[in-house]
Design an enzyme around this catalytic site. Structure first.
Site, PDB file in Angstrom:
ATOM      1  N   GLU A  28     -15.286  -4.207   2.083  1.00 22.40           N
ATOM      2  CA  GLU A  28     -16.694  -3.813   2.183  1.00 22.40           C
ATOM      3  C   GLU A  28     -17.129  -3.010   0.962  1.00 22.40           C
ATOM      4  O   GLU A  28     -18.194  -3.262   0.395  1.00 22.40           O
ATOM      5  CB  GLU A  28     -16.919  -2.956   3.432  1.00 22.40           C
ATOM      6  CG  GLU A  28     -16.647  -3.670   4.729  1.00 22.40           C
ATOM      7  CD  GLU A  28     -16.627  -2.681   5.889  1.00 22.40           C
ATOM      8  OE1 GLU A  28     -17.685  -2.124   6.204  1.00 22.40           O
ATOM      9  OE2 GLU A  28     -15.550  -2.476   6.476  1.00 22.40           O
ATOM     10  N   GLN A  74      -5.620 -13.686   5.562  1.00 18.98           N
ATOM     11  CA  GLN A  74      -6.367 -13.584   6.823  1.00 18.98           C
ATOM     12  C   GLN A  74      -7.523 -14.586   6.888  1.00 18.98           C
ATOM     13  O   GLN A  74      -7.685 -15.302   7.877  1.00 18.98           O
ATOM     14  CB  GLN A  74      -6.896 -12.150   6.963  1.00 18.98           C
ATOM     15  CG  GLN A  74      -7.712 -11.881   8.206  1.00 18.98           C
ATOM     16  CD  GLN A  74      -8.482 -10.548   8.128  1.00 18.98           C
ATOM     17  OE1 GLN A  74      -8.210  -9.711   7.279  1.00 18.98           O
ATOM     18  NE2 GLN A  74      -9.436 -10.379   9.015  1.00 18.98           N
ATOM     19  N   ASP A 131      -5.744  -4.503  18.658  1.00 18.66           N
ATOM     20  CA  ASP A 131      -6.693  -3.965  17.689  1.00 18.66           C
ATOM     21  C   ASP A 131      -8.096  -4.471  17.987  1.00 18.66           C
ATOM     22  O   ASP A 131      -8.321  -5.679  18.058  1.00 18.66           O
ATOM     23  CB  ASP A 131      -6.274  -4.356  16.269  1.00 18.66           C
ATOM     24  CG  ASP A 131      -7.040  -3.567  15.219  1.00 18.66           C
ATOM     25  OD1 ASP A 131      -7.454  -2.430  15.515  1.00 18.66           O
ATOM     26  OD2 ASP A 131      -7.226  -4.083  14.102  1.00 18.66           O
ATOM     27  N   GLU A 143      -7.512  -0.543   6.421  1.00 21.41           N
ATOM     28  CA  GLU A 143      -8.607  -0.402   7.378  1.00 21.41           C
ATOM     29  C   GLU A 143      -8.538   0.993   7.975  1.00 21.41           C
ATOM     30  O   GLU A 143      -7.522   1.366   8.586  1.00 21.41           O
ATOM     31  CB  GLU A 143      -8.537  -1.478   8.476  1.00 21.41           C
ATOM     32  CG  GLU A 143      -8.962  -2.849   7.959  1.00 21.41           C
ATOM     33  CD  GLU A 143      -9.144  -3.892   9.057  1.00 21.41           C
ATOM     34  OE1 GLU A 143      -8.654  -3.675  10.192  1.00 21.41           O
ATOM     35  OE2 GLU A 143      -9.783  -4.934   8.780  1.00 21.41           O
ATOM     36  N   HIS A 161     -19.155  -2.417  10.165  1.00 26.30           N
ATOM     37  CA  HIS A 161     -18.015  -3.154   9.596  1.00 26.30           C
ATOM     38  C   HIS A 161     -18.150  -4.651   9.879  1.00 26.30           C
ATOM     39  O   HIS A 161     -17.985  -5.477   8.978  1.00 26.30           O
ATOM     40  CB  HIS A 161     -16.707  -2.624  10.189  1.00 26.30           C
ATOM     41  CG  HIS A 161     -15.499  -3.443   9.853  1.00 26.30           C
ATOM     42  ND1 HIS A 161     -14.959  -3.485   8.583  1.00 26.30           N
ATOM     43  CD2 HIS A 161     -14.732  -4.274  10.608  1.00 26.30           C
ATOM     44  CE1 HIS A 161     -13.901  -4.296   8.578  1.00 26.30           C
ATOM     45  NE2 HIS A 161     -13.742  -4.787   9.795  1.00 26.30           N
ATOM     46  N   ARG A 221      -6.387  -9.821   2.997  1.00 28.08           N
ATOM     47  CA  ARG A 221      -7.659 -10.519   3.237  1.00 28.08           C
ATOM     48  C   ARG A 221      -7.606 -11.993   2.871  1.00 28.08           C
ATOM     49  O   ARG A 221      -8.206 -12.829   3.554  1.00 28.08           O
ATOM     50  CB  ARG A 221      -8.784  -9.849   2.435  1.00 28.08           C
ATOM     51  CG  ARG A 221      -9.026  -8.396   2.776  1.00 28.08           C
ATOM     52  CD  ARG A 221      -9.516  -8.229   4.186  1.00 28.08           C
ATOM     53  NE  ARG A 221      -9.780  -6.831   4.493  1.00 28.08           N
ATOM     54  CZ  ARG A 221      -9.900  -6.367   5.723  1.00 28.08           C
ATOM     55  NH1 ARG A 221      -9.773  -7.164   6.769  1.00 28.08           N
ATOM     56  NH2 ARG A 221     -10.128  -5.082   5.926  1.00 28.08           N
ATOM     57  N   THR A 226       1.338  -1.753  10.218  1.00 26.27           N
ATOM     58  CA  THR A 226       0.258  -0.912  10.726  1.00 26.27           C
ATOM     59  C   THR A 226       0.795   0.509  10.749  1.00 26.27           C
ATOM     60  O   THR A 226       1.872   0.746  11.307  1.00 26.27           O
ATOM     61  CB  THR A 226      -0.147  -1.325  12.159  1.00 26.27           C
ATOM     62  OG1 THR A 226      -0.486  -2.714  12.165  1.00 26.27           O
ATOM     63  CG2 THR A 226      -1.316  -0.506  12.675  1.00 26.27           C
ATOM     64  N   ASP A 249      -4.782  -0.116   9.575  1.00 27.12           N
ATOM     65  CA  ASP A 249      -4.468  -1.521   9.866  1.00 27.12           C
ATOM     66  C   ASP A 249      -4.508  -2.293   8.538  1.00 27.12           C
ATOM     67  O   ASP A 249      -5.486  -2.943   8.206  1.00 27.12           O
ATOM     68  CB  ASP A 249      -5.505  -2.057  10.861  1.00 27.12           C
ATOM     69  CG  ASP A 249      -5.331  -3.548  11.137  1.00 27.12           C
ATOM     70  OD1 ASP A 249      -4.203  -4.043  11.016  1.00 27.12           O
ATOM     71  OD2 ASP A 249      -6.340  -4.198  11.462  1.00 27.12           O
TER      72      ASP A 249
HETATM   73 MN    MN Z   1      -8.261  -3.712  12.273  1.00 26.63          MN
END
Ligand code: MN
Length: 443
Positions: free
Chosen positions: A384, A251, A138, A210, A145, A248, A268, A244
């Site tokens: 975002e 991550q 990826d 995503e 972004h 968060r 995914t 994807d």
């Molecule tokens: Mn990604």
């Protein structure tokens, strides 16, 4: 290169291919793997046209195709498309040309009748994984972004210094790549809330999508064999839509100093129909790299790719909540943008992947990275759109709001290309639903 398969005036004898808003026009001819819904246990290649699937196993046995296209058709009829992808452009092109002629209204009545006998309605087909994904990588190639997410993590210095110099990527997890329509459980894991000295374990509280596209490797490369940008461009078979899914909170806690792990490896999703690079040819554009930015190092630079390495694909994401479904509502569109705003081209991504000697296998899947446009409402992820969970994202249909995804949310990505002087082509849909987490307790 444009050829007769891009002629916008060409029509198919499959009437639905001409209906308004149809993704699967004669100029598209996307390929996927399907089974019939009547207990059929033999997945095989199919090509979508209008509201029909052309069964490539039946077609290969029909005698309708000339020798060069017939050999490719037999391989494309396999249970996965890996072998067909391995054949390369010299086989893909005569196959596309032959299918175009077969499905064109110029085909004679006897040919149409025989080809129609090789078809089934899309509604009677169940789609399967188009390839055996042996490797999944990826990328992270949208400047918008990278800046928007970087601002959440490092407000003082959002864009990392390497971004303008190389297409950043991490090696993802192939085993959890699933087909559109597959639900997945909200992942459990560790996260550490701001200001807390130690992490907590439990279901992800910042689950995100995503918006990405995927692309597939054609002929394999050997260990130690680097590809130039021009060679990389020849190796790419086609593209799909890709989500994807990202945890968060997990991550952002785990990925310092290495890359994403559990935050990305639980699921995914990809769309079932792969649109060939040949079909996408009319929609090539130059990417927008300001002259004041660092220019690509020679191994990442190519004159033709500078001029036409980008793709103008319109992309949209909608969210359908449980409340939407209870009220029989389709869901609300929460963002829309174009793939043309990316900072690196897919050929540059593949060149970067191989430059150190890493080999590619046929059917390897590459994610483009989240696709976010320049405007705030063109962002390709909730982190975002909600500014790191600080701003509500409205779902006008039900009056709900979102900061991140809730259980029962179904996220749908759609993508298509339109341009005066050319036929519309589309990717169909990539959809997935968030199921509740397994109850493993919290601590
Ligand atoms: Mn990604």
């Amino acid at each position: 290169m444009l050829d007769f398969t891009h002629d916008p005036s060409a029509r198919s004898w499959v009437d639905a291919a001409q209906s308004a808003g149809c993704d699967f026009t004669l100029q598209n001819l996307p390929i996927g793997i399907f089974v019939r819904q009547d207990g059929d246990s033999h997945p095989r290649g199919g090509v979508a046209i209008g509201d029909q699937v052309l069964d490539l196993a039946h077609l290969a046995a029909s005698g309708l195709l000339a020798e060069s296209a017939s050999a490719a058709c037999s391989v494309a009829a396999d249970a996965t498309l890996n072998a067909f992808m391995a054949m390369g452009p010299a086989s893909w092109q005569p196959f596309r040309h032959a299918l175009f002629k077969l499905l064109s209204s110029e085909a004679d009545a006897a040919t149409q009748e025989k080809a129609r006998a090789c078809m089934l309605p899309l509604g009677e087909a169940t789609m399967k994984m188009p390839v055996e994904v042996r490797n999944y990588t990826d990328f992270y190639t949208s400047r918008h972004h990278a800046t928007n997410v970087g601002r959440v993590i490092r407000p003082e210095n959002p864009l990392t210094p390497n971004f303008e110099w190389l297409p950043i990527a991490y090696h993802g997890r192939a085993s959890s790549v699933v087909l559109s329509g597959t639900g997945f459980r909200r992942p459990n894991g560790q996260s550490r809330a701001a200001g807390h000295p130690s992490p907590a374990f439990g279901p992800c509280r910042r689950l995100d999508f995503e918006l990405e596209m995927g692309f597939f490797v054609g002929p394999e490369t050997m260990l130690g064999e680097p590809l130039s940008v021009a060679q990389a461009r020849e190796r790419i078979f086609g593209m799909c839509l890709l989500n994807d899914w990202s945890a968060r909170d997990h991550q952002f806690w785990e990925m310092d100093p290495l890359g994403p792990f559990l935050g990305k490896n639980f699921c995914t999703s990809i769309s079932p129909w792969i649109v060939s690079m040949a079909a996408l040819e009319p929609y090539r554009v130059a990417l927008d790299r300001p002259a004041s930015d660092p220019q690509p190092l020679p191994y990442l630079d190519d004159a033709a790719d500078r001029a036409t390495g980008g793709l103008d694909v319109h992309l949209e994401v909608s969210v359908q909540s449980r409340q939407h479904r209870a009220q029989h509502l389709a869901g609300d569109r929460i963002t829309a943008t174009s793939f043309r705003h990316q900072y690196w081209t897919i050929a540059q991504m593949l060149a970067q992947h191989t430059i150190g000697g890493c080999n590619l296998r046929s059917g390897d899947l590459m994610g483009t990275g989240t696709i976010s446009g320049p405007a705030p409402d063109e962002a390709g992820a909730l982190v975002e759109l909600s500014a790191g969970g600080t701003r509500p994202v409205p779902l006008p249909g039900t009056g709900e709001i979102r900061h991140f995804l809730e259980d029962g949310d179904s996220v749908s990505i759609r993508g298509w290309c339109e341009k005066p002087g050319f036929a519309r082509i589309g990717f169909g849909e990539c959809r997935g639903e968030v199921l509740p987490a397994l109850d493993l307790g919290t601590a």
